[in-house]
Design a protein around this motif. Structure first.
Motif, mmCIF file in Angstrom:
data_model
loop_
_atom_site.group_PDB
_atom_site.id
_atom_site.type_symbol
_atom_site.label_atom_id
_atom_site.label_comp_id
_atom_site.label_asym_id
_atom_site.label_seq_id
_atom_site.Cartn_x
_atom_site.Cartn_y
_atom_site.Cartn_z
ATOM 1 N N THR A 1 -9.092 2.816 5.429
ATOM 2 C CA THR A 1 -7.940 2.606 4.544
ATOM 3 C C THR A 1 -8.265 2.954 3.095
ATOM 4 N N CYS A 2 -9.554 3.087 2.774
ATOM 5 C CA CYS A 2 -9.973 3.351 1.400
ATOM 6 C C CYS A 2 -10.495 4.762 1.183
ATOM 7 N N MET B 1 0.825 -1.212 0.000
ATOM 8 C CA MET B 1 0.000 0.000 0.000
ATOM 9 C C MET B 1 0.856 1.257 0.000
ATOM 10 N N ARG C 1 -5.991 -2.381 -2.714
ATOM 11 C CA ARG C 1 -6.969 -2.332 -1.615
ATOM 12 C C ARG C 1 -7.974 -3.479 -1.726
ATOM 13 N N HIS D 1 -8.194 7.369 -0.517
ATOM 14 C CA HIS D 1 -8.010 7.062 -1.927
ATOM 15 C C HIS D 1 -9.227 7.492 -2.740
ATOM 16 N N TYR E 1 -13.718 -1.297 -5.884
ATOM 17 C CA TYR E 1 -14.381 -0.742 -4.709
ATOM 18 C C TYR E 1 -15.805 -1.264 -4.528
#
Length: 314
Positions: free
Chosen positions: A242-243, A61, A124, A246, A220
Motif C-alpha cells: 500500500t506504500c 486513501m 498511510r 507512493h 514512513y
C-alpha cells in the motif's frame, strides 16, 4: 500589463524558446508528447472516476489519491499545450499577463502537489501505525479540510512570490530560454536587483519541498518500524504494497524539483532546468496513474467490474 525595457519602449509579450537544439524533430516530439499528455490526462481521470464510482474505494486513501490526480491534470495542462505548440510551430509568444498567470498556476499547483503528498504519507502512517483509531481520525470532514489546507497554504505562499515577480523590470532580450514561463527564466531576463526575490524563492522552495519531505520521512520511518514488527510475512507484504507506489512517485517528484528549485541562484543551470522540468511535467504525471493502478489490487478489481458492467450494457 507590459514589460518595461531600458530604451523606454514596451514589450507586451515574451517568446518561449522551447528546445531549439531538437526543433528539427518537432513533428516527432509533438506526437510523443501529445500521446504522453493524453495518456496522463486519461490515466488520472480514470483514477478520479473509478474512485468516485466504486463505493469500496471511497476511503481516505483514495480520496487523497483522486485529489492528487485532479491536481496533476491541472498541473500539466498549464504547460504541456504550449510545449506542443512549440514543437509543432516553433517558438511561441505569450503575453506578459498570461506569462505571470502560467508561472503562478505552475508554482501553485506544484506546491499543492507536494503538500498533498505529505498528507498522503500521514494518511498511510495513520492507517498502518494506528489502525484502530484510523476511521475516527481520518473522517471525511478531516480529509476534506486537509485538502483545502493544502490548496490554501500553497496559494498564500505563491501569491506573494508572483506579486513580487510582477514588479520586476525586464530589459534586453524578451526570449525565455524555456518551454513555459519558469520562475528562474524570468529572473534571468530581469534587469532589476533580484537578490531578495531569489532568496525568498529559495526559502519558499526549502520550506515547501523539505517540509513535505521531512513529514514523509518521519511518517514512513514509523511505517517501516511498524511493518517490521508485524508477525506475519503476508501482513508485512500487504502493508508494504500500500506504500510502495507512493514511495516511487515521491522519489521522482522530489528528485526533479530539488534539482530545479533548491538553489539560491535562479539564474544558474537554466538549460539543465528544461530537461528536469520535462521529467516533472511529462514523465512523472504519465507514470503516476500507471504506478498507482498497476500495483493496486483494489483498483484492478474495480476496473474489471466497471468493464464488465459496460460489456453487459452493450
Amino acid at each position: 500589463m507590459t514589460v518595461e525595457i531600458r530604451n523606454g519602449t514596451t514589450v507586451p509579450e515574451f517568446a518561449l524558446e522551447g528546445f531549439p537544439a531538437v526543433q528539427h524533430l518537432g513533428n516527432v516530439l509533438f506526437l510523443v508528447h501529445l500521446v504522453a499528455y493524453l495518456a496522463s490526462i486519461t490515466g488520472n481521470t480514470l483514477i478520479i472516476t473509478i474512485t468516485w464510482a466504486d463505493h469500496r474505494l471511497q476511503t481516505p486513501m483514495y480520496f487523497f489519491l483522486s485529489s492528487f490526480s485532479f491536481c496533476e491534470c491541472c498541473f500539466i495542462t498549464t504547460v504541456i499545450p504550449k510545449l506542443l505548440s512549440i514543437f509543432l510551430l516553433g517558438p511561441q509568444t505569450i503575453h506578459f499577463t498570461s506569462c505571470l498567470a502560467q508561472a503562478f498556476s505552475f508554482l501553485f499547483l506544484g506546491s499543492t502537489i507536494f503538500f498533498l503528498m505529505a498528507v498522503m504519507s500521514l494518511d498511510r502512517y495513520q492507517a498502518i501505525c494506528k489502525p484502530l483509531r484510523y476511521p475516527t481520525i481520518m473522517s471525511l470532514r478531516v480529509c476534506f479540510l486537509l485538502v483545502v489546507f493544502c490548496y490554501t497554504l500553497a496559494f498564500i505562499f505563491i501569491t506573494g512570490l508572483v506579486l513580487k515577480l510582477s514588479r520586476l523590470s525586464f530589459c534586453g532580450s524578451n526570449v525565455i530560454p524555456h518551454f513555459f514561463c519558469d520562475f528562474g527564466s524570468l529572473i534571468y531576463l530581469s534587469c532589476s536587483d533580484t537578490r531578495s526575490l531569489e532568496m525568498l524563492a529559495f526559502c519558499l522552495a526549502m520550506l515547501i519541498i523539505f517540509t513535505s519531505f521531512i513529514i514523509t520521512i518521519i511518517a514512513y520511518g514509523n511505517i517501516v518500524v511498524t511493518i517490521v514488527r508485524l508477525p506475519s510475512a503476508k501482513e508485512r507484504q500487504k502493508a508494504f504494497s500500500t506504500c510502495s507506489s507512493h514511495l516511487i512517485v515521491l522519489s521522482l517528484m522530489y528528485g526533479s524539483c530539488v534539482f530545479i528549485y533548491v538553489k539560491p541562484k535562479q539564474r544558474s543551470r537554466l538549460d539543465s532546468n528544461r530537461e528536469a522540468a520535462l521529467v516533472n511535467t511529462v514523465v512523472t504525471p504519465l507514470l503516476n496513474p500507471v504506478i498507482y493502478t498497476l500495483r493496486n489490487k483494489q483498483v484492478h478489481q474495480a476496473l474489471r467490474e466497471a468493464l464488465s458492467r459496460l460489456k453487459l450494457q452493450k
